[in-house]
Write a protein that holds these residues in place. Structure first.
Motif, short mmCIF file in Angstrom:
data_model
loop_
_atom_site.label_atom_id
_atom_site.label_comp_id
_atom_site.label_asym_id
_atom_site.label_seq_id
_atom_site.Cartn_x
_atom_site.Cartn_y
_atom_site.Cartn_z
N GLU A 40 3.03 -4.33 19.10
CA GLU A 40 2.89 -4.21 20.55
C GLU A 40 2.94 -2.72 20.83
N GLY A 41 1.77 -2.16 21.12
CA GLY A 41 1.70 -0.71 21.21
C GLY A 41 1.98 -0.13 19.84
N GLU A 42 3.02 0.70 19.74
CA GLU A 42 3.39 1.32 18.46
C GLU A 42 4.62 0.67 17.83
N ARG A 43 5.07 -0.45 18.39
CA ARG A 43 6.29 -1.11 17.92
C ARG A 43 5.97 -2.42 17.22
N ALA A 44 6.52 -2.61 16.01
CA ALA A 44 6.34 -3.87 15.28
C ALA A 44 7.21 -4.96 15.90
N LYS A 45 6.57 -6.06 16.29
CA LYS A 45 7.30 -7.20 16.85
C LYS A 45 7.68 -8.19 15.76
N LEU A 46 6.84 -8.27 14.73
CA LEU A 46 7.05 -9.23 13.65
C LEU A 46 6.34 -8.69 12.42
N THR A 47 6.98 -8.79 11.25
CA THR A 47 6.37 -8.31 10.01
C THR A 47 6.39 -9.41 8.96
N PHE A 48 5.26 -9.56 8.28
CA PHE A 48 5.13 -10.51 7.18
C PHE A 48 5.04 -9.72 5.88
N GLU A 49 5.95 -10.00 4.97
CA GLU A 49 5.99 -9.31 3.68
C GLU A 49 5.21 -10.12 2.64
N ASN A 50 4.93 -9.46 1.53
CA ASN A 50 4.32 -10.09 0.36
C ASN A 50 2.96 -10.73 0.67
N ILE A 51 2.11 -9.98 1.35
CA ILE A 51 0.75 -10.46 1.56
C ILE A 51 -0.07 -10.14 0.31
N ALA A 52 -1.16 -10.85 0.12
CA ALA A 52 -2.07 -10.57 -1.00
C ALA A 52 -3.36 -9.96 -0.43
N THR A 53 -3.95 -9.06 -1.20
CA THR A 53 -5.20 -8.42 -0.80
C THR A 53 -6.24 -8.65 -1.90
N GLY A 54 -7.33 -7.92 -1.83
CA GLY A 54 -8.38 -8.03 -2.84
C GLY A 54 -7.86 -7.69 -4.23
N ARG A 55 -8.33 -8.42 -5.22
CA ARG A 55 -7.78 -8.24 -6.57
C ARG A 55 -8.05 -6.85 -7.15
N TYR A 56 -9.02 -6.12 -6.58
CA TYR A 56 -9.29 -4.76 -7.06
C TYR A 56 -8.95 -3.70 -6.02
N GLY A 57 -7.94 -3.98 -5.19
CA GLY A 57 -7.44 -2.99 -4.25
C GLY A 57 -8.18 -2.97 -2.93
N ALA A 58 -8.17 -1.81 -2.29
CA ALA A 58 -8.76 -1.63 -0.96
C ALA A 58 -9.63 -0.39 -0.96
N SER A 59 -10.67 -0.38 -0.11
CA SER A 59 -11.61 0.73 -0.09
C SER A 59 -12.33 0.82 1.24
N LYS A 60 -12.70 2.05 1.63
CA LYS A 60 -13.53 2.26 2.83
C LYS A 60 -14.99 1.94 2.55
N THR A 61 -15.34 1.84 1.28
CA THR A 61 -16.73 1.61 0.92
C THR A 61 -16.90 0.29 0.19
N ARG A 62 -16.29 -0.75 0.70
CA ARG A 62 -16.36 -2.07 0.10
C ARG A 62 -17.81 -2.55 0.01
N MET A 63 -18.13 -3.18 -1.12
CA MET A 63 -19.46 -3.76 -1.33
C MET A 63 -19.29 -5.22 -1.72
N LYS A 64 -20.31 -6.00 -1.45
CA LYS A 64 -20.30 -7.42 -1.79
C LYS A 64 -19.98 -7.61 -3.27
N GLY A 65 -19.01 -8.48 -3.55
CA GLY A 65 -18.67 -8.81 -4.92
C GLY A 65 -17.71 -7.86 -5.61
#
Length: 182
Positions: A40-65
């Protein structure tokens, strides 16, 4: 005297509501710390830990596959309450910045770039079948193995929470909600 007190109280309540109404609720996803925060604005109201993301990390230049989670700012474009992964909150991926980079690097054509740009400018879902990929969102684990979720980044580029976490998050999510992935 009572009248002045009640007027002051009314003014305070109206001012508080007005300030609150102007504060946007949005999602902040930290791919390094593996958490998702309802902000809410700059304040966290609720946080979820232990989320999963893409198996090869994260990128600004994501491509299909490439099985990477895209980094950037998006909006919730659609919500599916019944999905293979329990519930799915689809993002308006790809973002303009990603399309611009892909055009410069000749990973997409000018025609594809224009289709993405037009869709985003008219607040529509960009094409989901380009070289950049599509159907990126936030979802549950469905009937997947909970121990795999707890130990690995396992998605093809989405953000995954447990089904219980997705149920809690559902109370906050709406079409058009800002989602920042970093």
């Amino acid at each position: 005297m009572k009248c002045r007190f009640y007027l002051s109280l009314l003014f305070f309540c109206l001012y508080s509501l007005q300030c609150k109404a102007g504060t946007e609720i949005w999602l902040l996803i930290d791919t390094k710390e593996h958490h998702l925060a309802v902000m809410e604005g700059e304040r966290a109201k609720l946080t979820f830990e232990n989320i999963a993301t893409g198996r090869y990390g994260a990128s600004k230049t994501r491509m299909k596959g490439d099985n990477q989670t895209p980094i950037g700012t998006f909006r919730i474009a659609w919500i599916s309450q019944k999905h293979q992964y329990y519930k799915f909150f689809g993002l308006d991926f790809p973002a303009q910045e990603m399309a611009d980079i892909a055009l410069r690097e000749k990973k997409i054509s000018e025609k594809t770039w224009l289709e993405i740009t037009r869709a985003l400018n008219s607040r529509k879902l960009p094409p989901q079948d380009t070289a950049l990929g599509g159907y990126i969102g936030i979802h549950g684990t469905g009937r997947g193995n909970k121990s795999i979720h707890n130990e690995f980044n396992w998605t093809n580029g989405c953000i995954a929470l447990t089904n219980a976490q997705i149920d809690m998050l559902s109370a906050w999510v709406y079409i058009g909600m800002k989602v920042t992935i970093q």
